[in-house]
Design a protein around this motif. Structure first.
Motif, PDB file in Angstrom:
ATOM      1  N   VAL A 128      76.864  41.893  68.150  1.00  0.00           N
ATOM      2  CA  VAL A 128      77.785  42.872  68.730  1.00  0.00           C
ATOM      3  C   VAL A 128      78.014  42.528  70.201  1.00  0.00           C
ATOM      4  O   VAL A 128      77.058  42.265  70.936  1.00  0.00           O
ATOM      5  N   ASP A 149      85.163  41.731  68.244  1.00  0.00           N
ATOM      6  CA  ASP A 149      86.350  42.241  67.555  1.00  0.00           C
ATOM      7  C   ASP A 149      85.866  42.867  66.247  1.00  0.00           C
ATOM      8  O   ASP A 149      85.176  42.212  65.460  1.00  0.00           O
ATOM      9  N   ASP A 150      86.197  44.128  66.020  1.00  0.00           N
ATOM     10  CA  ASP A 150      85.734  44.810  64.812  1.00  0.00           C
ATOM     11  C   ASP A 150      86.363  44.274  63.533  1.00  0.00           C
ATOM     12  O   ASP A 150      85.993  44.694  62.436  1.00  0.00           O
ATOM     13  N   ARG A 151      87.289  43.327  63.642  1.00  0.00           N
ATOM     14  CA  ARG A 151      87.804  42.647  62.449  1.00  0.00           C
ATOM     15  C   ARG A 151      86.926  41.461  62.069  1.00  0.00           C
ATOM     16  O   ARG A 151      87.105  40.879  61.002  1.00  0.00           O
ATOM     17  N   ASP A 201      83.102  39.569  61.284  1.00  0.00           N
ATOM     18  CA  ASP A 201      82.001  39.950  60.402  1.00  0.00           C
ATOM     19  C   ASP A 201      80.652  39.990  61.110  1.00  0.00           C
ATOM     20  O   ASP A 201      79.636  40.314  60.498  1.00  0.00           O
ATOM     21  N   VAL A 222      81.150  41.593  66.317  1.00  0.00           N
ATOM     22  CA  VAL A 222      81.968  42.797  66.268  1.00  0.00           C
ATOM     23  C   VAL A 222      81.948  43.444  67.650  1.00  0.00           C
ATOM     24  O   VAL A 222      81.107  43.125  68.493  1.00  0.00           O
ATOM     25  N   ARG A 223      82.847  44.375  67.878  1.00  0.00           N
ATOM     26  CA  ARG A 223      82.963  44.983  69.214  1.00  0.00           C
ATOM     27  C   ARG A 223      82.079  46.214  69.374  1.00  0.00           C
ATOM     28  O   ARG A 223      81.571  46.489  70.457  1.00  0.00           O
ATOM     29  N   THR A 224      81.873  46.976  68.291  1.00  0.00           N
ATOM     30  CA  THR A 224      81.134  48.233  68.388  1.00  0.00           C
ATOM     31  C   THR A 224      79.865  48.195  67.529  1.00  0.00           C
ATOM     32  O   THR A 224      79.824  47.548  66.475  1.00  0.00           O
ATOM     33  N   LYS A 284      80.501  49.667  64.038  1.00  0.00           N
ATOM     34  CA  LYS A 284      80.992  48.718  63.028  1.00  0.00           C
ATOM     35  C   LYS A 284      79.831  47.912  62.454  1.00  0.00           C
ATOM     36  O   LYS A 284      79.753  47.688  61.239  1.00  0.00           O
ATOM     37  N   ARG A 336      78.068  49.878  59.911  1.00  0.00           N
ATOM     38  CA  ARG A 336      78.800  49.949  58.637  1.00  0.00           C
ATOM     39  C   ARG A 336      78.624  48.681  57.819  1.00  0.00           C
ATOM     40  O   ARG A 336      78.613  48.707  56.585  1.00  0.00           O
ATOM     41  N   LEU A 337      78.483  47.543  58.499  1.00  0.00           N
ATOM     42  CA  LEU A 337      78.288  46.269  57.792  1.00  0.00           C
ATOM     43  C   LEU A 337      76.853  46.085  57.314  1.00  0.00           C
ATOM     44  O   LEU A 337      76.599  45.335  56.374  1.00  0.00           O
ATOM     45  N   GLU A 376      78.849  54.807  72.844  1.00  0.00           N
ATOM     46  CA  GLU A 376      78.854  55.226  71.446  1.00  0.00           C
ATOM     47  C   GLU A 376      77.678  56.151  71.178  1.00  0.00           C
ATOM     48  O   GLU A 376      76.698  56.164  71.922  1.00  0.00           O
TER      49      GLU A 376
END
Length: 312
Positions: free
Chosen positions: A38, A44-46, A48, A62-64, A67, A70-71, A89
């Motif tokens: 992260v 970028d949350d797009r 993996d 990922v950015r956050t 996210k 969630r993965l 966050e």
């Protein structure tokens, strides 16, 4: 005799197939446990999250943190990049998805990154009270903190039953009836201080998880708790965590939860540095609880063991 030999051969084949299946399952589990990277600056949350640096094939961070959660699956490691910007966050770790696995614990590796729940005070929120004292009404009532650039401002202690506002010195503040009162320096207005207060409620909430490690993370500026193990948390461990400037407590352990706090610093939190209640069991090892305006520990049940010695 020949029949027994056939049965023996069949049994051995079944055993071999069973071992192969177990091995296949184990390999699958090993493949699932992974690092998820992260970065709130380069992520970028797009993507993996599979790589530390961005790549053309969506393999970068990922950015956050949300996210990444969630993965994530059981036993994964979420690895934060320490950047010049805090992660703003509020995180929730729940159920087996965010728990450990037979391969090891579920880990959030902070690398010294900051998780910050504060929010700026809007310029138009300020109202004049009297003399050099101004006030505003934060969205989050009950527990609060007030920050100036560089850290928390000086809080003037105020008994809960107080009727009148105390005599504030310049750059002191207090919380009364849902308002934050702040005395400015002579000839200045509150807007010039670029002040902030607590915005998000809790930094990291642990709920019905087991075998979780949070390491080398700074958690600050949340209205309630920096880290809260709220119910049925087993085998959670905080290592090298700093929890400061949160409205209620740095760390709260409640319900039937068990948490180890090792080499951590809890300080400058509003009501207490460590809150322990219900049937909770908390182990403190080589940690600093800095009691200032608020006590080091608030115990409303449960047990606390510090460096091997029971405290209650």
């Amino acid at each position: 005799m020949q029949r027994h030999r056939k049965l023996h051969v069949t049994a051995m084949r079944c055993l071999a197939i069973g071992l192969a299946l177990c091995s296949s399952i184990e390999c699958t589990s090993l493949a699932v446990a992974r690092d998820i990277h992260v970065s709130n600056r380069g992520g970028d949350d797009r993507s993996d999250g599979s790589q530390l640096r961005p790549s053309i094939a969506r393999g970068g961070p990922v950015r956050t943190i949300a996210k990444a959660l969630r993965l994530a699956e059981a036993g994964d490691h979420i690895v934060l990049a320490k950047t010049s910007e805090p992660y703003r966050e509020s995180l929730s770790l729940t159920s087996s998805k965010h728990s450990g696995s037979p391969l090891g614990p579920f880990i959030i590796e902070g690398n010294g990154a900051v998780l910050d729940g504060s929010t700026p005070v809007p310029d138009d929120a300020w109202r004049h009270f009297d003399g050099d004292v101004f006030y505003f009404e934060p969205a989050g009532m009950g527990y609060q903190q007030f920050f100036l650039p560089g850290g928390a401002a000086v809080r003037h202690p105020l008994p809960h039953a107080a009727v009148r506002l105390p005599a504030l010195e310049p750059l002191e503040w207090c919380l009364k009836d849902g308002r934050i009162y702040f005395r400015v320096e002579s000839g200045r207005l509150p807007q010039v201080y670029r002040a902030a207060c607590c915005g998000l409620r809790t930094g990291v909430t642990l709920y019905h998880v087991h075998d979780v490690v949070i390491r080398n993370l700074v958690v600050q500026g949340f209205q309630f708790d920096g880290i809260a193990a709220s119910d049925a948390v087993r085998g959670a461990r905080l290592e090298g965590v700093t929890a400061r400037g949160n409205g209620r407590s740095g760390v709260s352990v409640s319900g039937a939860s068990t948490v180890e706090i090792e080499r951590c610093v809890l300080g400058n939190n509003g009501d207490s540095q460590l809150r322990n209640e219900d049937f909770a069991l908390t182990f403190l090892r080589a940690s600093r609880l800095i009691a200032g305006e608020a006590p080091a520990i608030e115990s409303a049940g449960g047990r606390i063991v510090q460096n091997g010695k029971p405290l209650n």
